[in-house]
Enzyme design. Structure first.
Site, PDB file in Angstrom:
ATOM      1  CD  GLN A  30      -1.021  -0.940   3.608  1.00 39.67           C
ATOM      2  OE1 GLN A  30      -2.240  -0.948   3.514  1.00 39.67           O
ATOM      3  NE2 GLN A  30      -0.392  -1.514   4.614  1.00 39.67           N
ATOM      4  CD  GLN A  63      -5.178   2.785  17.995  1.00 35.66           C
ATOM      5  OE1 GLN A  63      -5.162   1.566  17.860  1.00 35.66           O
ATOM      6  NE2 GLN A  63      -4.718   3.613  17.100  1.00 35.66           N
ATOM      7  CG  ASP A 117      -1.513   1.584  14.748  1.00 34.99           C
ATOM      8  OD1 ASP A 117      -1.740   1.480  15.951  1.00 34.99           O
ATOM      9  OD2 ASP A 117      -2.343   1.270  13.867  1.00 34.99           O
ATOM     10  CD  GLU A 141       0.364  -4.492   9.672  1.00 37.44           C
ATOM     11  OE1 GLU A 141      -0.519  -4.031  10.400  1.00 37.44           O
ATOM     12  OE2 GLU A 141       0.324  -4.413   8.424  1.00 37.44           O
ATOM     13  CB  ALA A 181      -4.387 -11.888   9.436  1.00 34.95           C
ATOM     14  CG  ASP A 222      -6.283  -2.164  14.470  1.00 36.21           C
ATOM     15  OD1 ASP A 222      -7.007  -1.437  13.782  1.00 36.21           O
ATOM     16  OD2 ASP A 222      -5.213  -1.771  14.979  1.00 36.21           O
ATOM     17  CE1 TYR A 239      -9.806   6.093  11.397  1.00 29.88           C
ATOM     18  CE2 TYR A 239     -11.240   4.910  12.892  1.00 29.88           C
ATOM     19  CZ  TYR A 239      -9.995   5.131  12.367  1.00 29.88           C
ATOM     20  OH  TYR A 239      -8.930   4.398  12.815  1.00 29.88           O
TER      21      TYR A 239
END
Ligand code: AAT
Length: 292
Positions: free
Chosen positions: A34, A65, A89, A109, A141, A159, A228
């Site tokens: 990405q 979070q 992150d 991740e 994942a 997440d 968001y």
């Protein structure tokens, strides 16, 4: 002179755009998966953007979070083994760290560059990686979960990014089946689940897949995140068959979790009242998403 702004346009929110004033571009590069952008905004602190989608800002990251972590972990007694999907992150790891019953935190991740960028620009989040209970797995994942022994985890937190790009398969049924298998009886899943205003059908599909897959219970919760799209984010929260979980009334309230307030900084958003309130749904969501 017109100020420099960045406009976020995306098929995930057609017909509208979100914009922020940019003080300075700090980083821009393409990983294998990405495009990664970090900039200093004038009102929300530093911002992390993946493929043109805001993932977090320093000012309001606490909401997402804290909610995605404590909604599941405060709903079960003494969580010990936790898996995080995505979350490069480190913010979710930071929140899990507050729970001192936890013995092992696995994180899977896909994109190592997200972790490196976070360590460089978002030390307040990446601090989560310093917890000695954390085991980092770099990879997809979907593949990781296929190889997890049955019943290994008390809680799984997904997440992940929006289902365009590397997270496409993370909203499909086979993925949820591997999650249910990886959880112990009465284990819990908390999954990022978009905006009830923009993604009503996507959420409805997730809820119906989860109702087929998780034989305990399936709920939707939400919270306000100003940066968001549409200003809200939701979570699908499920439990597997086994000892029943009362998600509405946290059995392991954060106020009693030893260490919760000691970990580097105070909680900014989450508390037990917010926990219960997050499950209160607008009438159209009850009807169109939960089909009640
Ligand atoms: N806490 C920040 C919020 C995120 S980050 C989502 C992470 O999921 C990214 O680091 C991305 O690299 C990772 N990811 C995506 N697909 C996979 C995969 N298949 N396997 C493992 N990790 C993955 C999400 C914010 C949500 C924003 C809502 N609009």
């Amino acid at each position: 002179k017109a100020s420099k702004r960045v406009y976020f346009n995306n098929p995930m929110w057609p017909g509208e755009a979100h914009s922020m004033k940019v003080e300075k571009i700090l980083y821009k590069d393409k990983s294998e998966y990405q495009e990664i952008l970090v900039f200093e905004s004038s009102t929300y602190g530093k911002v992390l953007v993946l493929d043109g989608i805001v993932q977090l800002t320093e000012k309001d990251e606490c909401v997402y979070q804290e909610m995605i972590t404590h909604l599941p972990l405060c709903s079960i007694q003494s969580p010990k083994t936790v898996l995080v999907v995505g979350g490069g992150d480190g913010g979710v790891l930071r929140e899990i760290s507050r729970h001192n019953t936890v013995e092992r935190i696995d994180i899977c991740e896909i994109d190592k560059m997200v972790i490196d960028v976070s360590k460089k620009f978002f030390p307040e989040l990446a601090i989560g990686f310093e917890d000695p209970r954390v085991q980092l797995h770099i990879g997809d994942a979907v593949e990781f979960l296929r190889n997890v022994p049955e019943g290994k985890y008390d809680a799984i937190i997904v997440d992940s990014s929006d289902p365009v790009g590397p997270a496409q398969e993370l909203v499909e049924k086979p993925f949820f089946e591997t999650i249910a298998r990886a959880l112990r009886p009465g284990g819990v899943l908390c999954n990022m689940a978009e905006s009830m205003w923009l993604h009503t059908h996507l959420i409805q599909d997730m809820i119906s897949i989860c109702r087929e897959t998780f034989k305990g219970s399936v709920h939707y919760a939400w919270a306000n995140v100003p940066t968001y799209p549409s200003g809200v984010i939701g979570f699908v929260i499920c439990s597997t068959e086994g000892p029943p979980v009362d998600f509405m009334h946290p059995i392991n309230p954060i106020e009693k979790v030893e260490g919760a307030f000691k970990y580097r900084r105070e909680l900014k958003f989450y508390n037990s009242e917010i926990h219960t309130a997050a499950f209160a749904l607008p009438s159209f969501v009850k009807r169109e998403v939960m089909l009640l």
